[in-house]
Write a protein that holds these residues in place. Structure first.
Motif, PDB file in Angstrom:
ATOM      1  N   GLU A  44       3.692 -52.552  35.445  1.00 42.03           N
ATOM      2  CA  GLU A  44       4.057 -51.246  35.983  1.00 42.03           C
ATOM      3  C   GLU A  44       3.323 -50.147  35.223  1.00 42.03           C
ATOM      4  OE1 GLU A  44       6.060 -50.957  38.608  1.00 42.03           O
ATOM      5  OE2 GLU A  44       6.280 -53.132  38.621  1.00 42.03           O
ATOM      6  N   PRO A  45       2.968 -49.048  35.876  1.00 40.23           N
ATOM      7  CA  PRO A  45       2.377 -47.917  35.159  1.00 40.23           C
ATOM      8  C   PRO A  45       3.371 -47.373  34.119  1.00 40.23           C
ATOM      9  CG  PRO A  45       2.085 -47.660  37.522  1.00 40.23           C
ATOM     10  CD  PRO A  45       3.033 -48.812  37.321  1.00 40.23           C
ATOM     11  N   LEU A  46       2.863 -47.020  32.952  1.00 36.80           N
ATOM     12  CA  LEU A  46       3.689 -46.458  31.881  1.00 36.80           C
ATOM     13  C   LEU A  46       3.007 -45.206  31.339  1.00 36.80           C
ATOM     14  CD1 LEU A  46       4.584 -49.754  29.990  1.00 36.80           C
ATOM     15  CD2 LEU A  46       6.087 -48.408  31.461  1.00 36.80           C
ATOM     16  N   PRO A  47       3.741 -44.101  31.237  1.00 36.17           N
ATOM     17  CA  PRO A  47       3.139 -42.844  30.794  1.00 36.17           C
ATOM     18  C   PRO A  47       2.986 -42.778  29.279  1.00 36.17           C
ATOM     19  CG  PRO A  47       5.464 -42.509  31.166  1.00 36.17           C
ATOM     20  CD  PRO A  47       5.168 -43.930  31.572  1.00 36.17           C
ATOM     21  N   ARG A  48       2.147 -41.848  28.848  1.00 41.95           N
ATOM     22  CA  ARG A  48       2.010 -41.559  27.416  1.00 41.95           C
ATOM     23  C   ARG A  48       3.393 -41.239  26.845  1.00 41.95           C
ATOM     24  NH1 ARG A  48      -2.009 -37.514  24.283  1.00 41.95           N
ATOM     25  NH2 ARG A  48      -0.796 -37.500  22.371  1.00 41.95           N
ATOM     26  N   GLY A  49       3.696 -41.777  25.675  1.00 45.09           N
ATOM     27  CA  GLY A  49       4.972 -41.538  25.017  1.00 45.09           C
ATOM     28  C   GLY A  49       6.031 -42.576  25.318  1.00 45.09           C
ATOM     29  N   ALA A  50       5.803 -43.436  26.326  1.00 44.77           N
ATOM     30  CA  ALA A  50       6.786 -44.478  26.647  1.00 44.77           C
ATOM     31  C   ALA A  50       6.871 -45.477  25.493  1.00 44.77           C
ATOM     32  CB  ALA A  50       6.397 -45.194  27.937  1.00 44.77           C
ATOM     33  N   ARG A  51       8.078 -45.958  25.223  1.00 48.08           N
ATOM     34  CA  ARG A  51       8.259 -47.013  24.213  1.00 48.08           C
ATOM     35  C   ARG A  51       8.070 -48.352  24.899  1.00 48.08           C
ATOM     36  NH1 ARG A  51      12.876 -46.146  20.148  1.00 48.08           N
ATOM     37  NH2 ARG A  51      11.856 -47.998  19.360  1.00 48.08           N
ATOM     38  N   VAL A  52       7.402 -49.258  24.205  1.00 45.00           N
ATOM     39  CA  VAL A  52       7.090 -50.562  24.788  1.00 45.00           C
ATOM     40  C   VAL A  52       7.393 -51.686  23.806  1.00 45.00           C
ATOM     41  CG1 VAL A  52       5.300 -49.689  26.355  1.00 45.00           C
ATOM     42  CG2 VAL A  52       4.665 -50.412  24.043  1.00 45.00           C
ATOM     43  N   LEU A  53       7.561 -52.877  24.373  1.00 44.39           N
ATOM     44  CA  LEU A  53       7.744 -54.106  23.614  1.00 44.39           C
ATOM     45  C   LEU A  53       6.576 -55.019  23.945  1.00 44.39           C
ATOM     46  CD1 LEU A  53       9.630 -55.950  21.865  1.00 44.39           C
ATOM     47  CD2 LEU A  53      10.558 -56.780  24.046  1.00 44.39           C
ATOM     48  N   VAL A  54       5.916 -55.559  22.929  1.00 44.80           N
ATOM     49  CA  VAL A  54       4.797 -56.484  23.147  1.00 44.80           C
ATOM     50  C   VAL A  54       5.367 -57.856  23.499  1.00 44.80           C
ATOM     51  CG1 VAL A  54       2.791 -57.594  22.119  1.00 44.80           C
ATOM     52  CG2 VAL A  54       3.321 -55.221  21.530  1.00 44.80           C
ATOM     53  N   VAL A  55       4.968 -58.380  24.657  1.00 43.37           N
ATOM     54  CA  VAL A  55       5.481 -59.669  25.117  1.00 43.37           C
ATOM     55  C   VAL A  55       4.433 -60.777  25.082  1.00 43.37           C
ATOM     56  CG1 VAL A  55       7.321 -58.675  26.526  1.00 43.37           C
ATOM     57  CG2 VAL A  55       5.072 -59.063  27.547  1.00 43.37           C
ATOM     58  N   GLU A  56       3.166 -60.412  24.921  1.00 39.43           N
ATOM     59  CA  GLU A  56       2.111 -61.417  24.877  1.00 39.43           C
ATOM     60  C   GLU A  56       0.862 -60.847  24.218  1.00 39.43           C
ATOM     61  OE1 GLU A  56       0.696 -64.755  24.762  1.00 39.43           O
ATOM     62  OE2 GLU A  56       2.364 -64.808  26.174  1.00 39.43           O
ATOM     63  N   SER A  57       0.119 -61.704  23.537  1.00 35.55           N
ATOM     64  CA  SER A  57      -1.162 -61.321  22.949  1.00 35.55           C
ATOM     65  C   SER A  57      -2.269 -61.941  23.783  1.00 35.55           C
ATOM     66  CB  SER A  57      -1.261 -61.822  21.510  1.00 35.55           C
ATOM     67  OG  SER A  57      -2.575 -61.659  21.020  1.00 35.55           O
ATOM     68  N   ARG A  58      -3.244 -61.121  24.154  1.00 39.48           N
ATOM     69  CA  ARG A  58      -4.415 -61.612  24.891  1.00 39.48           C
ATOM     70  C   ARG A  58      -5.570 -61.902  23.938  1.00 39.48           C
ATOM     71  NH1 ARG A  58      -5.254 -58.698  30.629  1.00 39.48           N
ATOM     72  NH2 ARG A  58      -3.112 -58.854  31.396  1.00 39.48           N
ATOM     73  N   GLY A  59      -5.358 -61.660  22.659  1.00 41.65           N
ATOM     74  CA  GLY A  59      -6.431 -61.815  21.687  1.00 41.65           C
ATOM     75  C   GLY A  59      -7.303 -60.574  21.666  1.00 41.65           C
ATOM     76  N   THR A  60      -8.188 -60.486  20.688  1.00 40.00           N
ATOM     77  CA  THR A  60      -9.132 -59.379  20.556  1.00 40.00           C
ATOM     78  C   THR A  60      -8.472 -58.017  20.745  1.00 40.00           C
ATOM     79  OG1 THR A  60     -10.709 -60.874  21.636  1.00 40.00           O
ATOM     80  CG2 THR A  60     -11.492 -58.688  21.098  1.00 40.00           C
ATOM     81  N   ARG A  61      -7.327 -57.814  20.054  1.00 39.47           N
ATOM     82  CA  ARG A  61      -6.613 -56.531  20.040  1.00 39.47           C
ATOM     83  C   ARG A  61      -6.182 -56.081  21.437  1.00 39.47           C
ATOM     84  NH1 ARG A  61      -5.967 -54.804  15.345  1.00 39.47           N
ATOM     85  NH2 ARG A  61      -5.451 -52.695  15.900  1.00 39.47           N
ATOM     86  N   GLN A  62      -5.790 -57.030  22.282  1.00 41.26           N
ATOM     87  CA  GLN A  62      -5.264 -56.738  23.609  1.00 41.26           C
ATOM     88  C   GLN A  62      -3.895 -57.393  23.760  1.00 41.26           C
ATOM     89  OE1 GLN A  62      -7.919 -56.998  27.026  1.00 41.26           O
ATOM     90  NE2 GLN A  62      -9.566 -57.535  25.613  1.00 41.26           N
ATOM     91  N   VAL A  63      -2.947 -56.656  24.354  1.00 45.01           N
ATOM     92  CA  VAL A  63      -1.588 -57.159  24.498  1.00 45.01           C
ATOM     93  C   VAL A  63      -1.025 -56.851  25.875  1.00 45.01           C
ATOM     94  CG1 VAL A  63      -1.056 -56.997  22.024  1.00 45.01           C
ATOM     95  CG2 VAL A  63      -0.615 -55.021  23.502  1.00 45.01           C
ATOM     96  N   ASP A  64       0.009 -57.602  26.249  1.00 47.77           N
ATOM     97  CA  ASP A  64       0.808 -57.312  27.429  1.00 47.77           C
ATOM     98  C   ASP A  64       2.113 -56.703  26.945  1.00 47.77           C
ATOM     99  OD1 ASP A  64      -0.995 -58.390  29.320  1.00 47.77           O
ATOM    100  OD2 ASP A  64      -0.200 -60.392  29.012  1.00 47.77           O
ATOM    101  N   VAL A  65       2.559 -55.638  27.626  1.00 44.64           N
ATOM    102  CA  VAL A  65       3.771 -54.936  27.199  1.00 44.64           C
ATOM    103  C   VAL A  65       4.713 -54.702  28.373  1.00 44.64           C
ATOM    104  CG1 VAL A  65       2.582 -53.748  25.295  1.00 44.64           C
ATOM    105  CG2 VAL A  65       2.763 -52.627  27.528  1.00 44.64           C
ATOM    106  N   ILE A  66       5.990 -54.444  28.038  1.00 46.87           N
ATOM    107  CA  ILE A  66       6.975 -53.988  29.008  1.00 46.87           C
ATOM    108  C   ILE A  66       7.626 -52.746  28.425  1.00 46.87           C
ATOM    109  CG2 ILE A  66       7.427 -56.255  30.021  1.00 46.87           C
ATOM    110  CD1 ILE A  66       9.977 -56.393  28.265  1.00 46.87           C
ATOM    111  N   GLU A  67       8.177 -51.908  29.297  1.00 46.97           N
ATOM    112  CA  GLU A  67       8.883 -50.723  28.810  1.00 46.97           C
ATOM    113  C   GLU A  67      10.089 -51.179  28.011  1.00 46.97           C
ATOM    114  OE1 GLU A  67       9.988 -46.277  30.296  1.00 46.97           O
ATOM    115  OE2 GLU A  67       9.844 -47.851  31.801  1.00 46.97           O
ATOM    116  N   TRP A  68      10.424 -50.453  26.936  1.00 42.56           N
ATOM    117  CA  TRP A  68      11.461 -50.869  26.009  1.00 42.56           C
ATOM    118  C   TRP A  68      12.404 -49.718  25.695  1.00 42.56           C
ATOM    119  CZ3 TRP A  68      13.904 -54.795  24.015  1.00 42.56           C
ATOM    120  CH2 TRP A  68      14.576 -54.675  22.811  1.00 42.56           C
ATOM    121  N   ALA A  69      13.684 -50.016  25.740  1.00 41.61           N
ATOM    122  CA  ALA A  69      14.708 -49.082  25.278  1.00 41.61           C
ATOM    123  C   ALA A  69      15.551 -49.846  24.264  1.00 41.61           C
ATOM    124  CB  ALA A  69      15.566 -48.607  26.436  1.00 41.61           C
TER     125      ALA A  69
END
Length: 80
Positions: A44-69
């Protein structure tokens, strides 16, 4: 690409908005006793300032995230 398992489960903040499936953004993640930036992908699109949780590492400083509260903050109990 080597996965960075240390970052999985860490919380961060969106620095450059994530465009969902249209493209990545950038997040600042608290990890290894400091903060590091990662290219971040989200379903989902996430705006600047949104808090996120890292759920997966893609390697080479790339991650998958979800919005987090933080559930403790919602209860008025700050864990930090």
């Amino acid at each position: 690409m080597e996965r960075d398992d240390a970052v999985i489960g860490c919380v961060g903040e969106v620095l450059v908005g994530i465009r969902g499936t249209d493209g990545p953004g950038e997040v600042l993640v608290r990890v290894r006793g400091g903060s590091e930036t990662f290219l971040a992908w989200s379903q989902e699109p996430l705006p600047r300032g949104a808090r996120v949780l890292v759920v997966e590492s893609r390697g080479t400083r790339q991650v998958d995230v979800i919005e987090w509260a933080d559930p403790l903050e919602a209860l008025g109990l700050d864990a930090g």
